[in-house]
Design a protein around this motif. Structure first.
Motif, PDB file in Angstrom:
ATOM      1  N   VAL A 266      -8.993  40.520 124.802  1.00  0.00           N
ATOM      2  CA  VAL A 266      -8.148  40.042 123.701  1.00  0.00           C
ATOM      3  C   VAL A 266      -8.136  38.514 123.679  1.00  0.00           C
ATOM      4  O   VAL A 266      -7.801  37.886 124.678  1.00  0.00           O
ATOM      5  CB  VAL A 266      -6.693  40.533 123.869  1.00  0.00           C
ATOM      6  CG1 VAL A 266      -5.795  39.914 122.803  1.00  0.00           C
ATOM      7  CG2 VAL A 266      -6.640  42.042 123.809  1.00  0.00           C
ATOM      8  N   PRO A 267      -8.516  37.920 122.530  1.00  0.00           N
ATOM      9  CA  PRO A 267      -8.389  36.465 122.453  1.00  0.00           C
ATOM     10  C   PRO A 267      -6.956  36.124 122.052  1.00  0.00           C
ATOM     11  O   PRO A 267      -6.507  36.481 120.978  1.00  0.00           O
ATOM     12  CB  PRO A 267      -9.369  36.086 121.341  1.00  0.00           C
ATOM     13  CG  PRO A 267      -9.520  37.312 120.504  1.00  0.00           C
ATOM     14  CD  PRO A 267      -9.081  38.505 121.315  1.00  0.00           C
ATOM     15  N   GLU A 268      -6.209  35.483 122.922  1.00  0.00           N
ATOM     16  CA  GLU A 268      -4.833  35.148 122.563  1.00  0.00           C
ATOM     17  C   GLU A 268      -4.800  33.859 121.768  1.00  0.00           C
ATOM     18  O   GLU A 268      -5.602  32.961 121.983  1.00  0.00           O
ATOM     19  CB  GLU A 268      -3.972  35.072 123.813  1.00  0.00           C
ATOM     20  CG  GLU A 268      -3.723  36.477 124.363  1.00  0.00           C
ATOM     21  CD  GLU A 268      -2.447  36.573 125.156  1.00  0.00           C
ATOM     22  OE1 GLU A 268      -1.359  36.436 124.554  1.00  0.00           O
ATOM     23  OE2 GLU A 268      -2.532  36.747 126.382  1.00  0.00           O
ATOM     24  N   ALA A 269      -3.854  33.804 120.844  1.00  0.00           N
ATOM     25  CA  ALA A 269      -3.807  32.682 119.904  1.00  0.00           C
ATOM     26  C   ALA A 269      -3.231  31.442 120.567  1.00  0.00           C
ATOM     27  O   ALA A 269      -2.204  30.919 120.160  1.00  0.00           O
ATOM     28  CB  ALA A 269      -3.000  33.062 118.673  1.00  0.00           C
ATOM     29  N   ASP A 270      -3.880  31.001 121.601  1.00  0.00           N
ATOM     30  CA  ASP A 270      -3.425  29.839 122.339  1.00  0.00           C
ATOM     31  C   ASP A 270      -4.630  29.283 123.082  1.00  0.00           C
ATOM     32  O   ASP A 270      -5.125  29.900 124.028  1.00  0.00           O
ATOM     33  CB  ASP A 270      -2.344  30.295 123.336  1.00  0.00           C
ATOM     34  CG  ASP A 270      -1.821  29.149 124.189  1.00  0.00           C
ATOM     35  OD1 ASP A 270      -2.439  28.062 124.181  1.00  0.00           O
ATOM     36  OD2 ASP A 270      -0.803  29.347 124.865  1.00  0.00           O
ATOM     37  N   PRO A 271      -5.140  28.123 122.624  1.00  0.00           N
ATOM     38  CA  PRO A 271      -6.365  27.601 123.236  1.00  0.00           C
ATOM     39  C   PRO A 271      -6.187  27.297 124.722  1.00  0.00           C
ATOM     40  O   PRO A 271      -7.171  27.192 125.455  1.00  0.00           O
ATOM     41  CB  PRO A 271      -6.661  26.325 122.446  1.00  0.00           C
ATOM     42  CG  PRO A 271      -5.494  26.063 121.574  1.00  0.00           C
ATOM     43  CD  PRO A 271      -4.609  27.252 121.568  1.00  0.00           C
ATOM     44  N   LYS A 273      -4.788  29.357 126.850  1.00  0.00           N
ATOM     45  CA  LYS A 273      -4.901  30.579 127.656  1.00  0.00           C
ATOM     46  C   LYS A 273      -6.351  30.898 127.980  1.00  0.00           C
ATOM     47  O   LYS A 273      -7.269  30.400 127.341  1.00  0.00           O
ATOM     48  CB  LYS A 273      -4.254  31.743 126.909  1.00  0.00           C
ATOM     49  CG  LYS A 273      -2.742  31.622 126.896  1.00  0.00           C
ATOM     50  CD  LYS A 273      -2.081  32.991 126.944  1.00  0.00           C
ATOM     51  CE  LYS A 273      -0.579  32.819 127.078  1.00  0.00           C
ATOM     52  NZ  LYS A 273       0.191  33.794 126.344  1.00  0.00           N
ATOM     53  N   PRO A 275      -9.903  32.352 128.025  1.00  0.00           N
ATOM     54  CA  PRO A 275     -10.697  32.938 126.946  1.00  0.00           C
ATOM     55  C   PRO A 275     -10.937  34.421 127.214  1.00  0.00           C
ATOM     56  O   PRO A 275     -10.828  34.870 128.353  1.00  0.00           O
ATOM     57  CB  PRO A 275     -12.002  32.147 126.995  1.00  0.00           C
ATOM     58  CG  PRO A 275     -12.081  31.590 128.364  1.00  0.00           C
ATOM     59  CD  PRO A 275     -10.667  31.403 128.840  1.00  0.00           C
TER      60      PRO A 275
ATOM     61  N   VAL B 189     -12.130  44.470 120.206  1.00  0.00           N
ATOM     62  CA  VAL B 189     -12.176  43.186 120.909  1.00  0.00           C
ATOM     63  C   VAL B 189     -13.355  43.047 121.861  1.00  0.00           C
ATOM     64  O   VAL B 189     -13.831  41.936 122.086  1.00  0.00           O
ATOM     65  CB  VAL B 189     -10.852  42.876 121.652  1.00  0.00           C
ATOM     66  CG1 VAL B 189      -9.769  42.547 120.644  1.00  0.00           C
ATOM     67  CG2 VAL B 189     -10.429  44.007 122.562  1.00  0.00           C
ATOM     68  N   LEU B 217      -6.181  34.301 114.505  1.00  0.00           N
ATOM     69  CA  LEU B 217      -5.969  32.979 115.098  1.00  0.00           C
ATOM     70  C   LEU B 217      -6.345  32.973 116.569  1.00  0.00           C
ATOM     71  O   LEU B 217      -6.622  31.917 117.135  1.00  0.00           O
ATOM     72  CB  LEU B 217      -4.522  32.547 114.884  1.00  0.00           C
ATOM     73  CG  LEU B 217      -4.205  32.303 113.395  1.00  0.00           C
ATOM     74  CD1 LEU B 217      -2.708  32.203 113.164  1.00  0.00           C
ATOM     75  CD2 LEU B 217      -4.895  31.050 112.894  1.00  0.00           C
ATOM     76  N   GLY B 218      -6.392  34.141 117.190  1.00  0.00           N
ATOM     77  CA  GLY B 218      -6.856  34.227 118.569  1.00  0.00           C
ATOM     78  C   GLY B 218      -8.326  33.853 118.654  1.00  0.00           C
ATOM     79  O   GLY B 218      -8.746  33.079 119.522  1.00  0.00           O
ATOM     80  N   ALA B 221      -8.689  30.171 118.098  1.00  0.00           N
ATOM     81  CA  ALA B 221      -8.253  29.385 119.255  1.00  0.00           C
ATOM     82  C   ALA B 221      -9.347  29.276 120.302  1.00  0.00           C
ATOM     83  O   ALA B 221      -9.407  28.302 121.038  1.00  0.00           O
ATOM     84  CB  ALA B 221      -7.003  30.006 119.875  1.00  0.00           C
ATOM     85  N   HIS B 222     -10.208  30.290 120.376  1.00  0.00           N
ATOM     86  CA  HIS B 222     -11.209  30.271 121.441  1.00  0.00           C
ATOM     87  C   HIS B 222     -12.615  29.935 120.983  1.00  0.00           C
ATOM     88  O   HIS B 222     -13.498  29.784 121.800  1.00  0.00           O
ATOM     89  CB  HIS B 222     -11.191  31.604 122.193  1.00  0.00           C
ATOM     90  CG  HIS B 222      -9.914  31.806 122.946  1.00  0.00           C
ATOM     91  ND1 HIS B 222      -9.615  31.140 124.104  1.00  0.00           N
ATOM     92  CD2 HIS B 222      -8.825  32.554 122.657  1.00  0.00           C
ATOM     93  CE1 HIS B 222      -8.409  31.479 124.524  1.00  0.00           C
ATOM     94  NE2 HIS B 222      -7.905  32.333 123.657  1.00  0.00           N
ATOM     95  N   PHE B 245      -3.062  23.886 116.985  1.00  0.00           N
ATOM     96  CA  PHE B 245      -2.285  24.850 117.768  1.00  0.00           C
ATOM     97  C   PHE B 245      -1.121  24.209 118.517  1.00  0.00           C
ATOM     98  O   PHE B 245      -0.087  24.826 118.700  1.00  0.00           O
ATOM     99  CB  PHE B 245      -3.187  25.593 118.756  1.00  0.00           C
ATOM    100  CG  PHE B 245      -3.910  26.743 118.123  1.00  0.00           C
ATOM    101  CD1 PHE B 245      -3.301  27.983 117.991  1.00  0.00           C
ATOM    102  CD2 PHE B 245      -5.199  26.576 117.623  1.00  0.00           C
ATOM    103  CE1 PHE B 245      -3.964  29.048 117.394  1.00  0.00           C
ATOM    104  CE2 PHE B 245      -5.867  27.632 117.017  1.00  0.00           C
ATOM    105  CZ  PHE B 245      -5.250  28.860 116.909  1.00  0.00           C
ATOM    106  N   ARG B 262       2.845  38.755 119.455  1.00  0.00           N
ATOM    107  CA  ARG B 262       2.366  38.376 120.788  1.00  0.00           C
ATOM    108  C   ARG B 262       2.257  39.615 121.646  1.00  0.00           C
ATOM    109  O   ARG B 262       3.057  40.527 121.540  1.00  0.00           O
ATOM    110  CB  ARG B 262       3.340  37.389 121.448  1.00  0.00           C
ATOM    111  CG  ARG B 262       3.625  36.165 120.616  1.00  0.00           C
ATOM    112  CD  ARG B 262       2.598  35.079 120.899  1.00  0.00           C
ATOM    113  NE  ARG B 262       2.709  34.017 119.893  1.00  0.00           N
ATOM    114  CZ  ARG B 262       1.947  32.943 119.846  1.00  0.00           C
ATOM    115  NH1 ARG B 262       1.000  32.764 120.732  1.00  0.00           N
ATOM    116  NH2 ARG B 262       2.098  32.036 118.907  1.00  0.00           N
TER     117      ARG B 262
END
Ligand SMILES: Nc1ncnc2c1ncn2[C@@H]1O[C@H](COP(=O)(O)OP(=O)(O)OP(=O)(O)O)[C@@H](O)[C@H]1O
Ligand SMILES: Nc1ncnc2c1ncn2[C@@H]1O[C@H](COP(=O)(O)OP(=O)(O)OP(=O)(O)O)[C@@H](O)[C@H]1O
Ligand code: SF4
Ligand SMILES: [Mg+2]
Ligand SMILES: [Mg+2]
Lengths: 328, 324
Positions: A266-271, A273, A275, B189, B217-218, B221-222, B245, B262
């Protein structure tokens, strides 16, 4: 759980598709192959509950949805709605059941008729099921539906191609809600929406459930969405359910190696966290004449010699949780 | 910093409809550098796909019209290119993965025919060579038993498999610029992670640049280096990934980030942005976000806020940011 309180119960549900043999394999004299899209799955959904269905792309989630709504006929197995076998329904009983079970599709582009206005698209199911008599009544209900799904009323006489992907999905949701169903099957109903509208629609699903006691089978790839909306979750891998249980427990302590792999990716929406990580090796398993044994064989970090020989059955492991794995 | 490959300057796209005129993209400017991944996020209907299609010159005219602006690809304005030049660019140099696979795939062709068509016309491969290359491409995008699925039709593929067929088509000619409109929305995923790795490796190997349009957005973000946020036809915020972000400035961006469910937090209800999308045929005067904005002031109801730089490389359009 007893059968009595299940709104929907599925037993041994199976769908096999014969494949076209390509010319090269025909020449080589190979025999016709079978694609086991859904291969003997069992689940139940209680009235007023949400079952989240997740799993690898192509593992049979949409096929399951289409089987439950009888858009396609199963190869084997049973689907019961409120304890009645749906597959034995007469055509008239089936027509009524179609109103009770509504499907919101994954691809709103192909599910909305491009030549009909939103008014026509949303009022058609009401006409089919005799839910609104006069034009004024239909118009009022349609406007109410548009408001419910967060679309401006000025859209009512526009055509689907004039909408963005996300707007079209809201129309599809409005259409499913238009006949006051009992069970709504959402096949990725929020994947096309931006997260703000997604949050509105998820809240809407929640409100409708509390207000009308709706039951949901909710298919999604976004695990935080599944976590948020589901009471129970079933995880599929290549035609099989490999793990099922209450959402909180399943997310807090996944048991099956595939469930673990999903959560790690799971990519969490927080750079800031970590990857997403790929913990499964090798090529995606095939549903075409799959080998015996567990379907995760060859990719699984916890594989035992028995895994390639014997298919692990889905067994109860306590606390309403089921897992199909030899190496727990 | 690498050189800019694509520069959009004041791009404005209108649709003339029976019920009136709709501005789908309004004065959008941004730039994508070589090897960069640019994320485009925002409200549904805000103009992301229209922006993408404009770059490919795939806006249906009429009712659509690129009424203002410049789209420079490697220094040349694509809006001035002839149809022949455009054909040479499309598919080979710039490829696009469309948001809705079923609208871009032909139901009467097999999967192999769809993908090999481009290979044969663009790269001049023979039928058999193209077939082999298709097998390779399908396995690259994670389709199991690719050889046995060549003669399937797209309706026999799952949603995520169709999306990967689109991706395989887009990648088939090693484009130097990829526009991917929701390329992983229909994927689980683990396959999403595989696809993102594949795309990243193409960026590293070929210096490919990428516009990545997504609601996830996940993923943004990556994978993205910089991000543009659109609301109701305007680019309302633009900046590096961390700017967006960690220091979001526009109230819409803030609302968007607050709406994300979340994995850890368990609220019964989520916190969406209040209200609904504005009517694009009759948009509000001033800042288009004002009817939904908790901070709206008088000036917001009168004047369109300027899109301006608020910190190095970080731009936004909001009157709150003009106060001092
Ligand atoms: N009509 C059909 N003929 C042949 N094969 C089919 C048909 N419909 C589905 N399949 C196959 O069945 C398998 C399961 O497809 P399904 O659409 O149920 O997957 P899914 O879990 O919904 O995937 P996704 O997450 O990508 O939407 C896939 O391998 C697909 O190619
Ligand atoms: N062919 C068309 N004819 C008329 N209006 C159109 C057309 N294509 C797009 N629009 C309008 O342009 C606006 C922008 O649409 P666009 O598809 O770019 O949105 P988007 O940001 O990609 O949304 P989503 O996230 O839902 O895909 C919308 O108001 C849409 O209704
Ligand atoms: S049964 Fe064996 S191979 Fe299958 S998931 Fe469990 S440990 Fe892995
Ligand atoms: Mg599906
Ligand atoms: Mg779009």
């Amino acid at each position: 759980m007893t059968t009595g309180d299940a709104l929907l119960e599925v037993n041994g549900l199976t769908k096999h598709f014969p494949l076209h043999a390509d010319i090269y394999s025909k020449l080589a004299g190979e025999k016709a192959q079978v694609l086991k899209a859904v291969d003997g799955i069992d689940f139940r959904i209680r009235k007023g509950e949400t079952l989240g269905l997740v799993g690898e792309s192509g593992c049979g989630k949409s096929t399951t949805a289409r089987l439950v709504t009888r858009l396609i006929e199963p190869t084997a197995g049973k689907v019961s709605l409120k304890g009645e076998d749906m597959l034995s329904y007469s055509p008239s009983r089936m027509k009524a059941a179609r109103k009770e079970v509504q499907l919101v599709f994954q691809d709103p582009y192909s599910s909305l008729n491009p030549r009909k206005t939103i008014m026509q698209i949303l009022s058609r199911p009401m006409e089919l099921h005799g839910l609104a008599a006069s034009w004024a009544e239909k118009r009022e209900r349609v406007l109410e539906l548009l408001e419910r799904v967060g679309l401006g009323l000025e859209h009512v006489d526009r055509y689907p191609h004039e909408f963005s992907g996300g707007q079209r999905q809201r129309i599809a949701i409005a259409r499913a809600l238009s006949v006051d169903p009992e069970l709504v099957i959402g096949d990725e109903p929020v994947s096309a929406l931006d997260v703000s509208i997604q949050a509105q629609i998820l809240n809407l699903f929640r409100d409708l459930q509390e207000e009308f006691g709706l039951t949901y089978l909710f298919i999604a790839h976004d695990l935080s969405v599944i976590r948020h909306i589901s009471d129970r979750v079933a995880v599929m891998y290549v035609g099989k359910i490999v793990e099922a249980g209450p959402a909180a427990a399943l997310f807090a302590s996944p048991l099956h190696p595939y469930t673990k792999a999903l959560l790690a990716a799971v990519p969490e929406a927080d750079p800031g966290k970590a990857p997403p990580k790929l913990t499964l090796k090798g090529e995606v398993s095939t549903p075409i004449d799959p080998p015996p044994g567990c379907r995760l064989c060859g990719r699984c970090p916890r594989e035992l010699p028995v895994c390639a020989q014997v298919e692990p059955p889905l067994v109860e492991v306590g606390d309403d949780r089921q897992v199909a794995c030899h190496n727990l | 910093m690498a050189e800019p490959v694509l520069e959009l300057d004041d791009l404005t796209v209108r649709f003339r409809l029976k019920r009136g005129e709709l501005t789908a993209v309004n004065g959008v400017s941004f730039c994508v550098r070589r090897g960069e991944t640019f994320g485009l996020v925002g409200e549904s209907g805000s103009g992301k796909s229209v922006t993408a299609r404009s770059i490919m010159r795939l806006i249906p005219e009429p009712p659509g019209e690129i009424s203002r602006g410049r789209i420079a690809f490697e220094g040349r304005n694509v809006l001035d290119m002839s149809d022949a030049e455009m054909r040479a660019l499309r598919g080979r140099r710039i490829a696009m993965v469309f948001q809705e696979p079923m609208s871009a795939l032909n139901p009467v062709f097999t999967v192999c025919d769809q993908i090999s068509d481009a290979l044969r016309t663009n790269l001049g491969l023979s039928k058999q060579e193209a077939r082999e290359r298709v097998v390779e491409l399908l396995s690259l995008v994670g389709i199991p038993s690719p050889r046995r699925r060549l003669d399937s039709y797209v309706h026999e593929f799952s949603g995520g498999m169709r999306q990967r067929v689109m991706l395989a088509m887009a990648l088939s000619c090693n484009p130097s610029f990829l526009i991917a409109d929701e390329p992983t929305t229909a994927l689980d995923v683990t396959i999403q992670a595989t696809i993102l790795e594949l795309i990243t490796s193409m960026i590293d190997r070929f210096g490919m640049s990428l516009i990545f349009i997504t609601h996830n957005l996940g993923v943004v973000a990556h994978t993205c280096d910089s991000i543009g946020v659109m609301y109701a036809s305007h680019l309302v915020e633009l900046g590096g990934k961390r700017d967006i972000f960690e220091r979001p400035q526009h109230p819409y961006t803030v609302g968007l980030l607050n709406s994300i469910p979340r994995l850890d937090a368990q609220a019964r209800y989520l916190t969406p942005i209040r209200g609904s999308v504005c009517n694009m045929l009759d948009p509000p005067v001033g800042c288009k976000f004002h009817p939904r904005c908790a901070h709206a002031m008088d000036i917001c109801r009168r004047e369109v806020p300027q899109f301006r730089e608020i910190a190095p490389g970080h731009h936004a359009a909001c009157h709150l940011l003009d106060r001092g």
